[in-house]
Design an enzyme around this catalytic site. Structure first.
Site, PDB file in Angstrom:
ATOM      1  N   HIS A 274      34.433  37.565 -37.157  1.00  0.00           N
ATOM      2  CA  HIS A 274      34.556  38.590 -36.118  1.00  0.00           C
ATOM      3  C   HIS A 274      35.446  39.738 -36.593  1.00  0.00           C
ATOM      4  O   HIS A 274      35.193  40.905 -36.277  1.00  0.00           O
ATOM      5  CB  HIS A 274      35.087  37.977 -34.814  1.00  0.00           C
ATOM      6  CG  HIS A 274      34.078  37.065 -34.165  1.00  0.00           C
ATOM      7  ND1 HIS A 274      34.426  36.014 -33.352  1.00  0.00           N
ATOM      8  CD2 HIS A 274      32.719  37.039 -34.238  1.00  0.00           C
ATOM      9  CE1 HIS A 274      33.328  35.399 -32.945  1.00  0.00           C
ATOM     10  NE2 HIS A 274      32.283  35.999 -33.468  1.00  0.00           N
TER      11      HIS A 274
ATOM     12  N   HIS B  81      34.044  31.734 -37.802  1.00  0.00           N
ATOM     13  CA  HIS B  81      33.795  32.867 -36.909  1.00  0.00           C
ATOM     14  C   HIS B  81      35.009  33.750 -36.660  1.00  0.00           C
ATOM     15  O   HIS B  81      34.853  34.935 -36.381  1.00  0.00           O
ATOM     16  CB  HIS B  81      33.216  32.388 -35.577  1.00  0.00           C
ATOM     17  CG  HIS B  81      31.751  32.064 -35.645  1.00  0.00           C
ATOM     18  ND1 HIS B  81      31.254  31.064 -36.456  1.00  0.00           N
ATOM     19  CD2 HIS B  81      30.666  32.607 -35.035  1.00  0.00           C
ATOM     20  CE1 HIS B  81      29.940  31.006 -36.322  1.00  0.00           C
ATOM     21  NE2 HIS B  81      29.555  31.931 -35.462  1.00  0.00           N
TER      22      HIS B  81
ATOM     23  N   LYS C  19      24.736  29.900 -23.757  1.00  0.00           N
ATOM     24  CA  LYS C  19      25.629  31.065 -23.713  1.00  0.00           C
ATOM     25  C   LYS C  19      24.761  32.309 -23.605  1.00  0.00           C
ATOM     26  O   LYS C  19      23.876  32.529 -24.438  1.00  0.00           O
ATOM     27  CB  LYS C  19      26.493  31.138 -24.980  1.00  0.00           C
ATOM     28  CG  LYS C  19      27.656  30.168 -24.973  1.00  0.00           C
ATOM     29  CD  LYS C  19      28.595  30.428 -26.135  1.00  0.00           C
ATOM     30  CE  LYS C  19      29.744  29.447 -26.136  1.00  0.00           C
ATOM     31  NZ  LYS C  19      30.599  29.591 -27.338  1.00  0.00           N
TER      32      LYS C  19
ATOM     33  N   ARG D 244      33.125  21.965 -28.633  1.00  0.00           N
ATOM     34  CA  ARG D 244      32.169  23.065 -28.893  1.00  0.00           C
ATOM     35  C   ARG D 244      32.799  24.144 -29.771  1.00  0.00           C
ATOM     36  O   ARG D 244      32.085  24.861 -30.480  1.00  0.00           O
ATOM     37  CB  ARG D 244      31.648  23.649 -27.571  1.00  0.00           C
ATOM     38  CG  ARG D 244      30.550  24.676 -27.793  1.00  0.00           C
ATOM     39  CD  ARG D 244      29.739  24.976 -26.551  1.00  0.00           C
ATOM     40  NE  ARG D 244      28.724  25.974 -26.837  1.00  0.00           N
ATOM     41  CZ  ARG D 244      27.708  26.290 -26.044  1.00  0.00           C
ATOM     42  NH1 ARG D 244      27.568  25.674 -24.897  1.00  0.00           N
ATOM     43  NH2 ARG D 244      26.842  27.216 -26.386  1.00  0.00           N
TER      44      ARG D 244
ATOM     45  N   GLU E 299      24.452  30.189 -40.453  1.00  0.00           N
ATOM     46  CA  GLU E 299      24.731  29.291 -39.313  1.00  0.00           C
ATOM     47  C   GLU E 299      24.216  27.878 -39.600  1.00  0.00           C
ATOM     48  O   GLU E 299      24.756  26.907 -39.090  1.00  0.00           O
ATOM     49  CB  GLU E 299      24.082  29.833 -38.027  1.00  0.00           C
ATOM     50  CG  GLU E 299      24.603  31.195 -37.574  1.00  0.00           C
ATOM     51  CD  GLU E 299      25.942  31.141 -36.821  1.00  0.00           C
ATOM     52  OE1 GLU E 299      26.525  30.049 -36.687  1.00  0.00           O
ATOM     53  OE2 GLU E 299      26.398  32.209 -36.369  1.00  0.00           O
TER      54      GLU E 299
ATOM     55  N   GLU F 236      32.723  24.564 -23.598  1.00  0.00           N
ATOM     56  CA  GLU F 236      33.699  24.797 -24.668  1.00  0.00           C
ATOM     57  C   GLU F 236      35.146  24.548 -24.231  1.00  0.00           C
ATOM     58  O   GLU F 236      36.023  25.395 -24.378  1.00  0.00           O
ATOM     59  CB  GLU F 236      33.542  26.217 -25.237  1.00  0.00           C
ATOM     60  CG  GLU F 236      34.138  26.328 -26.629  1.00  0.00           C
ATOM     61  CD  GLU F 236      33.739  27.607 -27.345  1.00  0.00           C
ATOM     62  OE1 GLU F 236      32.543  27.924 -27.395  1.00  0.00           O
ATOM     63  OE2 GLU F 236      34.651  28.268 -27.862  1.00  0.00           O
TER      64      GLU F 236
ATOM     65  N   HIS G 280      25.908  39.280 -38.903  1.00  0.00           N
ATOM     66  CA  HIS G 280      26.768  38.220 -38.358  1.00  0.00           C
ATOM     67  C   HIS G 280      26.752  36.960 -39.233  1.00  0.00           C
ATOM     68  O   HIS G 280      27.803  36.428 -39.596  1.00  0.00           O
ATOM     69  CB  HIS G 280      26.331  37.905 -36.922  1.00  0.00           C
ATOM     70  CG  HIS G 280      27.080  36.765 -36.318  1.00  0.00           C
ATOM     71  ND1 HIS G 280      28.395  36.878 -35.922  1.00  0.00           N
ATOM     72  CD2 HIS G 280      26.724  35.473 -36.078  1.00  0.00           C
ATOM     73  CE1 HIS G 280      28.811  35.715 -35.447  1.00  0.00           C
ATOM     74  NE2 HIS G 280      27.819  34.844 -35.533  1.00  0.00           N
TER      75      HIS G 280
ATOM     76  N   ARG H  18      20.396  35.369  -7.963  1.00  0.00           N
ATOM     77  CA  ARG H  18      21.389  34.300  -8.169  1.00  0.00           C
ATOM     78  C   ARG H  18      20.900  33.202  -9.120  1.00  0.00           C
ATOM     79  O   ARG H  18      21.385  32.085  -9.087  1.00  0.00           O
ATOM     80  CB  ARG H  18      21.823  33.669  -6.845  1.00  0.00           C
ATOM     81  CG  ARG H  18      22.464  34.656  -5.905  1.00  0.00           C
ATOM     82  CD  ARG H  18      23.379  33.988  -4.918  1.00  0.00           C
ATOM     83  NE  ARG H  18      24.003  34.993  -4.082  1.00  0.00           N
ATOM     84  CZ  ARG H  18      23.465  35.444  -2.944  1.00  0.00           C
ATOM     85  NH1 ARG H  18      22.323  34.955  -2.513  1.00  0.00           N
ATOM     86  NH2 ARG H  18      24.083  36.364  -2.250  1.00  0.00           N
TER      87      ARG H  18
ATOM     88  N   ASN I 266      32.456  27.367 -33.977  1.00  0.00           N
ATOM     89  CA  ASN I 266      33.017  28.653 -34.411  1.00  0.00           C
ATOM     90  C   ASN I 266      33.602  28.591 -35.822  1.00  0.00           C
ATOM     91  O   ASN I 266      34.356  29.494 -36.211  1.00  0.00           O
ATOM     92  CB  ASN I 266      34.081  29.115 -33.420  1.00  0.00           C
ATOM     93  CG  ASN I 266      33.483  29.317 -32.044  1.00  0.00           C
ATOM     94  OD1 ASN I 266      32.386  29.862 -31.924  1.00  0.00           O
ATOM     95  ND2 ASN I 266      34.168  28.847 -31.020  1.00  0.00           N
TER      96      ASN I 266
ATOM     97  N   LYS J 231      23.748  20.898 -32.733  1.00  0.00           N
ATOM     98  CA  LYS J 231      24.224  21.764 -31.660  1.00  0.00           C
ATOM     99  C   LYS J 231      23.990  21.095 -30.309  1.00  0.00           C
ATOM    100  O   LYS J 231      24.865  21.127 -29.431  1.00  0.00           O
ATOM    101  CB  LYS J 231      23.543  23.135 -31.708  1.00  0.00           C
ATOM    102  CG  LYS J 231      24.034  24.001 -30.556  1.00  0.00           C
ATOM    103  CD  LYS J 231      24.117  25.451 -30.849  1.00  0.00           C
ATOM    104  CE  LYS J 231      24.855  26.161 -29.708  1.00  0.00           C
ATOM    105  NZ  LYS J 231      24.815  27.589 -29.805  1.00  0.00           N
TER     106      LYS J 231
END
Ligand code: GLY
Length: 372
Positions: free
Chosen positions: A253, A249, A143, A242, A186, A238, A268, A121, A246, A228
């Site tokens: 994607h 992005h 994340k 946040r 990035e 987010e 990426h 946990r 992106n 960041k």
């Protein structure tokens, strides 16, 4: 050596940035430990390059390390590798008070972070990012997760903040030029989304950093992490701001999906750079910013010898309708509405759901036609 604090109350942590951090890892990590034993997760490529240096750093404080090396590559972010990793951590008797170390790029950081989130946990973990992309983006902000083979990337995961991030800028020297520049996609994103002074600094100094200048590299990573960290501290899960991270992005994607996530065709960070150029072009076409802004973005990316246009992606691409469909499958879609990050100028981006899809379609048609 620079330190950026991610201010998240009881879960606040430091991101330490500078050369030789692998050698200092023992001294940096020992305050977190209840016993001098850690589990290290890495991949075969990074492990061959950096695991011995990490072990030696840990040994300076008598910390013993048990290590699992997984195959390198995006397919490691999967249920089978997660199961293998978690069962290994249990077999190694990693307990609730122990610390898991992720040594690698975004794939290892995301996978090991997710394993740490669910093991017993939740156990603590330390990120030691070894790619530029992981140092400026994926190792910071909590994340974690894996990909769904059926449904797409990063769809299974948890927010689980690390207890410490050690961004050793010395290890960036082992990256290929292409991997370094993909990570730079990035970096430039941070200037574009919220700091025009940083963008100006990058215009002047990013080539020096790319050529290996350590002081420039440390500054570039530090400023990215500061930006960041600020955004994550204000909007950890987010709900709003946040989403600015992106920028580029949604386009990226779609291009990654269209190229079958084949890194030989598109990495990426390369897709992010192309996506940022398109987001600025779209902003100009919608009258939100002057045409000089996308021209300046493109000029800088060209100066850095990065991919800028769809013409820079080799091989076939689907038509504009299909690309738009792929954009609509992005996980950032809310209530069926595509969300875009657009900009009023360099350093002033914003989130909007109010983008006429025919403008996006025209932009994609023109970008595809320019491939000749
Ligand atoms: N990479 C985007 C984020 O961490 O929110």
């Amino acid at each position: 050596m620079e330190t950026v604090r991610v201010e998240l109350g009881a879960r606040a942590y430091d991101v330490v940035i500078g050369p030789d951090l692998l050698a200092q890892s023992g001294a940096r990590i020992v305050p977190l430990l209840k016993r001098r034993r850690v589990a290290v997760v890495t991949d075969e490529t990074v492990g061959a390059l950096h695991l011995e240096a990490l072990r030696a750093g840990l040994a300076t404080e008598d910390i013993s390390a048990t290590c699992l090396s997984l195959p390198a590559g995006e397919s490691t972010k999967s249920w089978p590798c997660l199961e293998r990793l978690v069962e290994w951590l249990l077999a190694e008797r990693i307990e609730r008070n122990d610390v898991v170390i992720a040594l690698g790029g975004g794939v290892i950081g995301d996978l090991a972070g997710f394993a740490a989130a669910i093991l017993r946990r939740g156990v603590r973990f330390v990120q030691i990012p070894t790619s530029l992309l992981a140092q400026v983006d994926s190792s910071v902000g909590g994340k974690t997760g894996i990909n769904s083979v059926q449904a797409g990337k990063n769809l299974i995961g948890a927010f689980h903040q690390p207890s410490l991030v050690l961004a050793d800028t010395g290890v960036l020297g082992t990256l290929t030029e292409r991997d370094y520049l993909a990570g730079y996609g990035e970096v430039v994103k941070y200037g574009l989304l919220g700091d025009h002074v940083f963008f100006q600094w990058l215009e002047k100094n990013a080539s020096r950093a790319a050529a290996g200048d350590m002081a420039a590299r440390v500054h570039l990573v530090k400023r990215s992490v500061e930006m960041k960290a600020g955004i994550v501290a204000r909007d950890e899960t987010e709900q709003g701001e946040r989403a600015l991270l992106n920028l580029g992005h949604t386009f990226c994607h779609a291009f990654e999906a269209a190229t079958g996530y084949d890194g030989a065709r598109l990495l990426h960070g390369e897709g992010v750079a192309i996506g940022c150029a398109l987001a600025f072009e779209l902003s100009a076409r919608l009258g939100l910013c002057s045409q000089e802004e996308p021209s300046r973005v493109r000029a800088h990316l060209r100066d850095m010898k990065m991919k800028v246009d769809l013409a820079d992606i080799k091989g076939d691409l689907p038509d504009a309708d299909a690309l738009l469909q792929l954009m609509a499958q992005d996980k950032k879609v809310v209530d069926g509405q595509l969300r875009f990050i657009l900009a009023h100028r360099i350093g002033a981006a914003f989130v909007t759901s109010e983008v006429p899809l025919d403008a996006v379609h025209r932009l994609l048609v023109d970008a595809l036609n320019a491939r000749g």
